[in-house]
Design a protein around this motif. Structure first.
Motif, PDB file in Angstrom:
ATOM      1  N   ASN A   1       0.779  -0.992  -0.047  1.00  0.00           N
ATOM      2  CA  ASN A   1      -0.057  -0.388  -0.419  1.00  0.00           C
ATOM      3  C   ASN A   1       0.732   1.011   0.012  1.00  0.00           C
ATOM      4  O   ASN A   1       0.600   2.609  -0.205  1.00  0.00           O
ATOM      5  CB  ASN A   1      -0.970   0.059   0.831  1.00  0.00           C
TER       6      ASN A   1
ATOM      7  N   THR B   1      -7.799   4.808  -5.171  1.00  0.00           N
ATOM      8  CA  THR B   1      -8.580   4.887  -3.363  1.00  0.00           C
ATOM      9  C   THR B   1      -7.759   3.608  -3.047  1.00  0.00           C
ATOM     10  O   THR B   1      -7.693   2.356  -3.692  1.00  0.00           O
ATOM     11  CB  THR B   1     -10.048   4.350  -4.152  1.00  0.00           C
TER      12      THR B   1
ATOM     13  N   SER C   1      -5.219   1.366   0.587  1.00  0.00           N
ATOM     14  CA  SER C   1      -6.487   1.090   1.784  1.00  0.00           C
ATOM     15  C   SER C   1      -5.725   2.180   3.549  1.00  0.00           C
ATOM     16  O   SER C   1      -4.524   2.344   3.247  1.00  0.00           O
ATOM     17  CB  SER C   1      -5.244  -0.056   2.554  1.00  0.00           C
TER      18      SER C   1
ATOM     19  N   ASP D   1      -7.177   1.315  -8.360  1.00  0.00           N
ATOM     20  CA  ASP D   1      -7.992   0.846  -6.913  1.00  0.00           C
ATOM     21  C   ASP D   1      -7.301  -0.308  -5.819  1.00  0.00           C
ATOM     22  O   ASP D   1      -7.334  -0.678  -6.502  1.00  0.00           O
ATOM     23  CB  ASP D   1      -9.418   0.467  -7.329  1.00  0.00           C
TER      24      ASP D   1
ATOM     25  N   THR E   1      -7.687  -3.606  -3.285  1.00  0.00           N
ATOM     26  CA  THR E   1      -8.834  -3.927  -2.045  1.00  0.00           C
ATOM     27  C   THR E   1      -7.529  -5.178  -1.308  1.00  0.00           C
ATOM     28  O   THR E   1      -6.997  -5.515  -2.167  1.00  0.00           O
ATOM     29  CB  THR E   1      -9.732  -4.722  -3.496  1.00  0.00           C
ATOM     30  N   VAL E   2      -7.976  -5.536  -0.379  1.00  0.00           N
ATOM     31  CA  VAL E   2      -7.514  -6.737   0.249  1.00  0.00           C
ATOM     32  C   VAL E   2      -8.733  -7.929   0.614  1.00  0.00           C
ATOM     33  O   VAL E   2      -9.741  -7.369   0.705  1.00  0.00           O
ATOM     34  CB  VAL E   2      -7.195  -6.089   1.842  1.00  0.00           C
ATOM     35  N   SER E   3      -8.091  -9.130  -0.334  1.00  0.00           N
ATOM     36  CA  SER E   3      -9.142 -10.034   0.266  1.00  0.00           C
ATOM     37  C   SER E   3      -8.141 -11.111   1.199  1.00  0.00           C
ATOM     38  O   SER E   3      -7.628 -10.180   2.145  1.00  0.00           O
ATOM     39  CB  SER E   3      -9.477 -11.120  -1.187  1.00  0.00           C
TER      40      SER E   3
ATOM     41  N   VAL F   1      -3.912  -9.483  -2.182  1.00  0.00           N
ATOM     42  CA  VAL F   1      -4.186  -7.825  -2.484  1.00  0.00           C
ATOM     43  C   VAL F   1      -4.503  -7.778  -4.214  1.00  0.00           C
ATOM     44  O   VAL F   1      -4.074  -8.499  -5.167  1.00  0.00           O
ATOM     45  CB  VAL F   1      -3.226  -7.008  -2.013  1.00  0.00           C
TER      46      VAL F   1
ATOM     47  N   THR G   1      -4.861  -5.087 -14.130  1.00  0.00           N
ATOM     48  CA  THR G   1      -5.449  -6.074 -12.293  1.00  0.00           C
ATOM     49  C   THR G   1      -4.111  -6.369 -12.307  1.00  0.00           C
ATOM     50  O   THR G   1      -4.020  -7.877 -12.275  1.00  0.00           O
ATOM     51  CB  THR G   1      -6.527  -6.842 -12.685  1.00  0.00           C
TER      52      THR G   1
ATOM     53  N   LYS H   1      -2.701  -9.085  -9.223  1.00  0.00           N
ATOM     54  CA  LYS H   1      -2.962 -10.510  -8.202  1.00  0.00           C
ATOM     55  C   LYS H   1      -2.194  -9.801  -7.035  1.00  0.00           C
ATOM     56  O   LYS H   1      -0.708 -10.956  -8.014  1.00  0.00           O
ATOM     57  CB  LYS H   1      -3.751 -10.672  -8.154  1.00  0.00           C
TER      58      LYS H   1
END
Length: 490
Positions: free
Chosen positions: A343, A367, A369, A406, A408-410, A414, A482, A484
């Motif tokens: 991040n 956007t 974290s 953008d 996002t974290v699962s 990430v 994207t 991952k």
């Protein structure tokens, strides 16, 4: 020796060993069982004869009729031997009570029905002795009254007494053969049947062994021929195995390898053509300008030198990018992995490129974290990925458009999406963006555009981190890249 012959011989040896083992166990078991049965029959008949001789002496006071008449002696033996055999039959009749003998002998009808045994046309064994030939009758002093075969050992002996006094001794001698003649006759019959059965079984086993060996070796032969075809660069080779076992899985893997090799060869050929094209263009320009200067068409002034420097710079960039790709492929195991805050790294690059996007009138939004996102990665390589993607956005996004980051974290990964609002790429080009030296037909000139190696480098780096990178249509109307990456284990 071929594999099919080895399998065939192995199956035949296994079948033969099973047949011999079963045959041997069956012969041993039958021999013991039948010997015991026939010995029991002999002993039972012996006891019945001894009992009847004793009863005859009690009734007549003599046993001389047996000594004087062989017919009476054989009739006594046959009747009791027959009765003893019936005792071992599952549906045996009730034994008859013994009848007293008269001095005149038995009735003629009785002698005809139960007289001496019919003559044998062929003996069952050379040393076989009938039951009646193995019986001897001796007096109390051991003198032989009725002589049997005394050359063999006595296996059963019984004294015949009257009022406590021994009047005679009945003896039963062994057969000359250790194996009962009836047992041997039965075993010989079983051996003949078993030999025919084994022969037929081996022929059937040979047929099925051949079919089974052919079933196993046929896919192997196909794989052998396929491997030979691949070695000759016939990458269109396909193998078909009509089964659902491991051979079918192996054939699928082989076909997948052939497909990948065909694709790799095509990509390699295309890559060489693209490299040749990329090198040919600046070299052609350099050659033309140098010839013009040499011919005096162009003066060797500052403008001409600057043009030459631009072409040399393009060549230098292309060689450097190609070197990066080859270095990443060859030394992928040299990544310096450490725990970093992904991040923070994305935030730092977003701030770094904010002014560049602003100078081109492109809005950069992010956007991210609020918490640290720890991954195990090589910070320099991941920075290189982010810079390559942001450079592409800066280079190919039109003015007054937007770029959005953008994060996002699962639970285990990430995700970072970097998308722009245009102009985007055609749908058919999305899956080719990560191919080396691939460039879309959108407006990329040689001086401001790249060589189609940036995203290929990004893919190599991300896959080395056990992650993935994909290209899709952006929600903003352009292109969305994207990333991952797996989170570091806690």
């Amino acid at each position: 020796m071929k594999l099919i012959h080895k399998l065939l011989i192995t199956n035949l040896i296994i079948t033969l060993l099973l047949v011999l083992t079963m045959f041997g166990l069956n012969a041993i078991t039958n021999k013991r069982m039948l010997n015991n049965v026939f010995e029991d029959i002999d002993n039972e008949a012996f006891n019945l004869i001894a009992t009847e001789i004793s009863q005859q002496y009690q009734q007549t006071g003599s046993i001389g009729m047996f000594i004087d008449s062989k017919a009476l002696w054989y009739e006594l033996i046959n009747r009791n031997f027959h009765s003893s055999r019936l005792l071992f039959s599952p549906n045996r009749p009730k034994p008859r009570e013994p009848r007293p003998f008269s001095l005149e002998g038995p009735p003629q009808k009785h002698m005809q029905n139960e007289g001496m045994p019919p003559p044998r046309n062929k003996p069952m064994a050379d040393d076989f002795m009938p039951f009646e030939k193995r019986l001897s009758l001796l007096d109390a002093k051991g003198k032989i009254l009725i002589a049997g075969n005394t050359d063999t050992e006595v296996v059963n002996e019984q004294e015949i007494t009257h009022n406590g006094a021994v009047i005679a001794v009945l003896q039963l001698h062994a057969n000359g053969n250790h194996v009962s003649a009836l047992t041997q006759h039965y075993l010989n019959t079983q051996i003949n049947i078993s030999l025919w059965t084994a022969g037929i079984g081996l022929l059937i086993a040979l047929l099925f062994s051949y079919l089974l060996a052919h079933h196993f070796t046929n896919p192997i032969s196909q794989l052998k021929e396929g491997a030979k075809a691949l070695a000759e660069r016939e990458f269109e080779t396909k193998i078909t195995v009509n089964s659902s076992d491991e051979f079918a899985t192996l054939a699928e893997d082989f076909n997948r390898i052939a497909t990948e090799l065909r694709r790799f060869e095509s990509q390699q050929s295309q890559w060489i053509m693209d490299i040749s094209h990329e090198l040919r263009t600046p070299l052609t320009i350099l050659e033309g300008e140098l010839e013009a200067i040499n011919d005096g068409i162009i003066e060797p002034n500052q403008k001409a030198i600057s043009s030459l420097q631009e072409e040399v710079a393009l060549l230098s960039r292309l060689v450097n990018d190609l070197h990066k790709v080859s270095t990443l492929d060859r030394y992928s195991f040299n990544y310096q992995m450490e725990e970093i805050d992904f991040n923070t790294l994305v935030t730092l690059q977003a701030h770094k490129y904010a002014f560049k996007f602003q100078s081109k009138n492109i809005t950069l939004n992010a956007t991210l974290s609020e918490q640290p996102v720890i991954i195990l990665a090589d910070q320099n390589r991941i920075t290189q990925v982010l810079q390559n993607i942001l450079e592409n956005n800066l280079r190919y996004t039109d003015e007054q458009q937007k770029v959005w980051l953008d994060l996002t974290v699962s639970k285990h990964h990430v995700f970072l999406s970097i998308e722009d609002s245009g102009p985007g790429v055609p749908d058919e080009a999305l899956e080719k963006l990560f191919d080396r030296l691939y460039r879309t037909d959108s407006s990329r000139n040689r001086k401001t555009g790249g060589f189609g190696l940036g995203l290929a480098i990004c893919q190599t780096i991300i896959e080395a981190h056990h992650g993935s990178i994909d290209a899709t249509k952006s929600r903003l109307g352009g292109l969305c890249i994207t990333l991952k990456l797996p989170l570091a284990e806690a």
